[in-house]
Structures are given as structure tokens and as C-alpha cells.
Write a protein that holds these residues in place. Structure first.
Motif, PDB file in Angstrom:
ATOM      1  N   GLY A 231       9.048 -26.280   2.343  1.00 43.32           N
ATOM      2  CA  GLY A 231       9.698 -27.444   2.929  1.00 43.32           C
ATOM      3  C   GLY A 231      10.893 -27.877   2.116  1.00 43.32           C
ATOM      4  O   GLY A 231      11.046 -27.487   0.957  1.00 43.32           O
ATOM      5  N   VAL A 232      11.745 -28.675   2.725  1.00 42.07           N
ATOM      6  CA  VAL A 232      12.910 -29.238   2.051  1.00 42.07           C
ATOM      7  C   VAL A 232      12.883 -30.748   2.232  1.00 42.07           C
ATOM      8  O   VAL A 232      12.798 -31.251   3.365  1.00 42.07           O
ATOM      9  CB  VAL A 232      14.223 -28.650   2.601  1.00 42.07           C
ATOM     10  N   TYR A 233      12.971 -31.453   1.143  1.00 39.06           N
ATOM     11  CA  TYR A 233      12.961 -32.915   1.153  1.00 39.06           C
ATOM     12  C   TYR A 233      14.389 -33.437   1.192  1.00 39.06           C
ATOM     13  O   TYR A 233      15.218 -33.067   0.362  1.00 39.06           O
ATOM     14  CB  TYR A 233      12.244 -33.422  -0.102  1.00 39.06           C
ATOM     15  N   ASP A 234      14.673 -34.264   2.174  1.00 35.96           N
ATOM     16  CA  ASP A 234      15.991 -34.888   2.294  1.00 35.96           C
ATOM     17  C   ASP A 234      15.981 -36.214   1.543  1.00 35.96           C
ATOM     18  O   ASP A 234      15.275 -37.155   1.929  1.00 35.96           O
ATOM     19  CB  ASP A 234      16.333 -35.120   3.774  1.00 35.96           C
ATOM     20  N   ILE A 235      16.742 -36.268   0.487  1.00 33.02           N
ATOM     21  CA  ILE A 235      16.730 -37.471  -0.351  1.00 33.02           C
ATOM     22  C   ILE A 235      17.212 -38.697   0.412  1.00 33.02           C
ATOM     23  O   ILE A 235      16.696 -39.812   0.222  1.00 33.02           O
ATOM     24  CB  ILE A 235      17.594 -37.248  -1.610  1.00 33.02           C
ATOM     25  N   ALA A 236      18.170 -38.520   1.290  1.00 37.56           N
ATOM     26  CA  ALA A 236      18.747 -39.657   2.019  1.00 37.56           C
ATOM     27  C   ALA A 236      17.779 -40.273   3.013  1.00 37.56           C
ATOM     28  O   ALA A 236      17.677 -41.499   3.125  1.00 37.56           O
ATOM     29  CB  ALA A 236      20.027 -39.223   2.723  1.00 37.56           C
ATOM     30  N   THR A 237      17.059 -39.444   3.746  1.00 39.16           N
ATOM     31  CA  THR A 237      16.152 -39.953   4.798  1.00 39.16           C
ATOM     32  C   THR A 237      14.719 -40.083   4.335  1.00 39.16           C
ATOM     33  O   THR A 237      13.945 -40.815   4.960  1.00 39.16           O
ATOM     34  CB  THR A 237      16.186 -39.015   6.015  1.00 39.16           C
ATOM     35  N   GLY A 238      14.346 -39.391   3.283  1.00 37.76           N
ATOM     36  CA  GLY A 238      12.955 -39.412   2.817  1.00 37.76           C
ATOM     37  C   GLY A 238      12.055 -38.455   3.567  1.00 37.76           C
ATOM     38  O   GLY A 238      10.857 -38.382   3.298  1.00 37.76           O
ATOM     39  N   LYS A 239      12.624 -37.666   4.480  1.00 35.44           N
ATOM     40  CA  LYS A 239      11.805 -36.778   5.302  1.00 35.44           C
ATOM     41  C   LYS A 239      11.721 -35.367   4.721  1.00 35.44           C
ATOM     42  O   LYS A 239      12.684 -34.867   4.128  1.00 35.44           O
ATOM     43  CB  LYS A 239      12.383 -36.694   6.724  1.00 35.44           C
ATOM     44  N   VAL A 240      10.559 -34.748   4.919  1.00 39.47           N
ATOM     45  CA  VAL A 240      10.358 -33.350   4.542  1.00 39.47           C
ATOM     46  C   VAL A 240      10.434 -32.501   5.802  1.00 39.47           C
ATOM     47  O   VAL A 240       9.745 -32.759   6.782  1.00 39.47           O
ATOM     48  CB  VAL A 240       9.002 -33.142   3.840  1.00 39.47           C
ATOM     49  N   ARG A 241      11.283 -31.490   5.757  1.00 35.23           N
ATOM     50  CA  ARG A 241      11.439 -30.570   6.872  1.00 35.23           C
ATOM     51  C   ARG A 241      10.772 -29.245   6.521  1.00 35.23           C
ATOM     52  O   ARG A 241      11.128 -28.613   5.525  1.00 35.23           O
ATOM     53  CB  ARG A 241      12.930 -30.356   7.166  1.00 35.23           C
ATOM     54  N   LEU A 242       9.791 -28.831   7.308  1.00 39.36           N
ATOM     55  CA  LEU A 242       9.106 -27.577   7.038  1.00 39.36           C
ATOM     56  C   LEU A 242       9.980 -26.410   7.474  1.00 39.36           C
ATOM     57  O   LEU A 242      10.633 -26.448   8.524  1.00 39.36           O
ATOM     58  CB  LEU A 242       7.768 -27.537   7.783  1.00 39.36           C
ATOM     59  N   ILE A 243       9.997 -25.361   6.656  1.00 42.01           N
ATOM     60  CA  ILE A 243      10.772 -24.164   6.999  1.00 42.01           C
ATOM     61  C   ILE A 243       9.929 -22.925   6.729  1.00 42.01           C
ATOM     62  O   ILE A 243       8.935 -22.980   6.023  1.00 42.01           O
ATOM     63  CB  ILE A 243      12.098 -24.076   6.221  1.00 42.01           C
TER      64      ILE A 243
END
Length: 243
Positions: A231-243
């Protein structure tokens, strides 16, 4: 020598033999005893004996709460005494050392829920791999995760080394060398944002490195005891995107 002294000497000799044998036995089992030191024998299944998809769902549900600012109010001191004797994490996370990335917070999990291995650039090295193997073999985690994040300084440095031949001081060249394969993989895709693409490729490559590990992780995967995710964590939104 009096009879009493002779009796004591014989008893002492037997005691030395028995003690020596016990010490030898303990020494021969020391590595395993050390590994099991923090895990007591349980009558039933451990608390983290859950399917990998359940562990992942718990993480993503926690991240959704975190990103929405709807985190639960918890008193972590309540279970402190129970955590003294053992740990039962539901996931082992290979994370970047970036101070803005805290797996326990962004997945809204408590102490003892996440076994974290951290290195700048979140790549698998021998020490990190051994730590992940420990989490699988000894702690019984059902899930491994490689977690990258946006605006990663280690990845940005690796991109500059590859594309601009930048020179770095100290041991930094050794660190970014481990990320360079991801830079090359992202560059071959002709992406407009090379840093962001490298962050994704770096996660994918290190997920594969964990999957290819033998025998501990590969055996657990073959037995369907664990899963490996990225996963990748977006610092700006706080969301983790699974890849």
C-alpha cells in the motif's frame, strides 16, 4: 577423608554432572528459547489467529476512520498489564522511517496490534527480512504489508541519482542503491511523475521480495496462513491506497 565429607563430595559431583547436563541442554535450545521468550503457551488459538483478509479489513477500516477524523477515543493503559507477557500483532508492516508515517496511527490500531519494521525507503534488507520472518514464524501474524508513502525523500534521492547522477554523502548511496531497481522500472513506463511511480514500483518489488523468501514466508504462503499486501499512504489525505 571422613565418611560425611566423602558423601558430600559424591553428592556435589552428581550435582555438577546434572547441572552441566542441564546447562548443555539449555544451550542447545537457546536460539529457540530466545525466540519464544515473549510468547506463552496458550490453551486455545492466539488472538491474532485470524484470516489474512480479516486482518487487512481491520487495517483499512481503521485507516478510513483516521482519514475521516473519526478515530475512536481509547485508553491504551487498560490492557498494559496483559501486554507484558506476550504480543499478538495482526500484521507486520515494512514501513518507511519518515516521521510523518506512523502505522499504528494511520491504521488506528493500538499497542501490540502492529509489528513494525522501519527503514528509509521501505525496502527489504537482511535485517528487515529476518524481522518479518520472526513475525510470521514466532508471532504468528496473518498478514505482511509493505507500506510506501507520498513525498518519500529516500525515493526522491534515488530518482536524482539515476536520472541526474547526483552524488550523496556517507552511507546514503548504499541506501538508495536498494531503491534504484524501482526507479528503473518506473522510468521504463514513461510516467509523467517519476517519483510517484517509483514509490508504487518500490512497494511492488518489495512485496515480491517477501513472497519469494524461502523457506519461512514462502511456506506460510503455500499453507495459506498468511498473505502479503502492499500500500501507499498519502500524507495529505491520510488515506492508504492498496496496490
Amino acid at each position: 577423608m571422613c565418611e560425611r565429607c566423602e558423601h558430600n563430595e559424591n553428592r556435589l559431583s552428581r550435582r555438577h554432572v546434572m547441572a552441566g547436563g542441564a546447562a548443555l541442554l539449555a544451550a542447545s535450545s537457546l536460539p529457540w528459547a530466545f525466540a519464544r521468550a515473549d510468547q506463552p503457551v496458550l490453551a486455545g488459538p492466539p488472538p491474532n489467529a485470524i484470516p489474512p483478509d480479516e486482518a487487512l479489513n481491520r487495517l483499512m477500516a481503521g485507516n478510513a476512520r483516521y482519514a475521516a477524523g473519526a478515530t475512536e477515543c481509547k485508553d491504551y493503559s487498560l490492557d498494559r498489564a496483559e501486554r507484558v507477557g506476550a504480543q499478538y500483532p495482526i500484521v507486520a508492516v515494512l514501513s518507511c522511517s519518515d516521521s510523518r508515517v506512523s502505522p499504528e496511527l494511520l491504521f488506528e490500531q493500538g499497542p501490540g496490534d502492529i509489528f513494525v519494521v522501519r527503514v528509509a525507503g521501505n525496502f527489504v534488507n537482511p535485517d528487515g527480512l529476518a524481522s518479518m520472518e520472526y513475525a510470521v514464524k514466532i508471532l504468528g501474524v496473518p498478514l505482511l504489508m509493505v507500506l510506501g508513502h507520498s513525498n518519500c525523500g529516500a525515493v526522491s534521492a534515488a530518482v536524482k541519482v539515476v536520472t541526474e547522477h547526483a552524488e550523496l554523502p556517507g552511507h546514503l548511496p548504499e541506501l538508495v542503491q536498494s531503491i534504484e531497481p524501482a526507479v528503473i522500472a518506473a522510468h521504463d513506463k514513461h510516467t509523467p511523475d517519476l517519483v510517484a511511480a517509483t514509490i508504487d514500483e518500490n512497494v511492488r518489488l518489495n512485496v515480491k521480495r517477501l513472497i519469494d523468501d524461502t523457506p519461512i514466508i514462502s511456506d506460510a504462503l503455500a499453507a495459506k496462513k498468511i498473505a502479503v499486501s502492499g500500500g501507499v499512504y498519502d500524507i495529505a489525505t491520510g488515506k492508504v491506497r492498496l496496490i
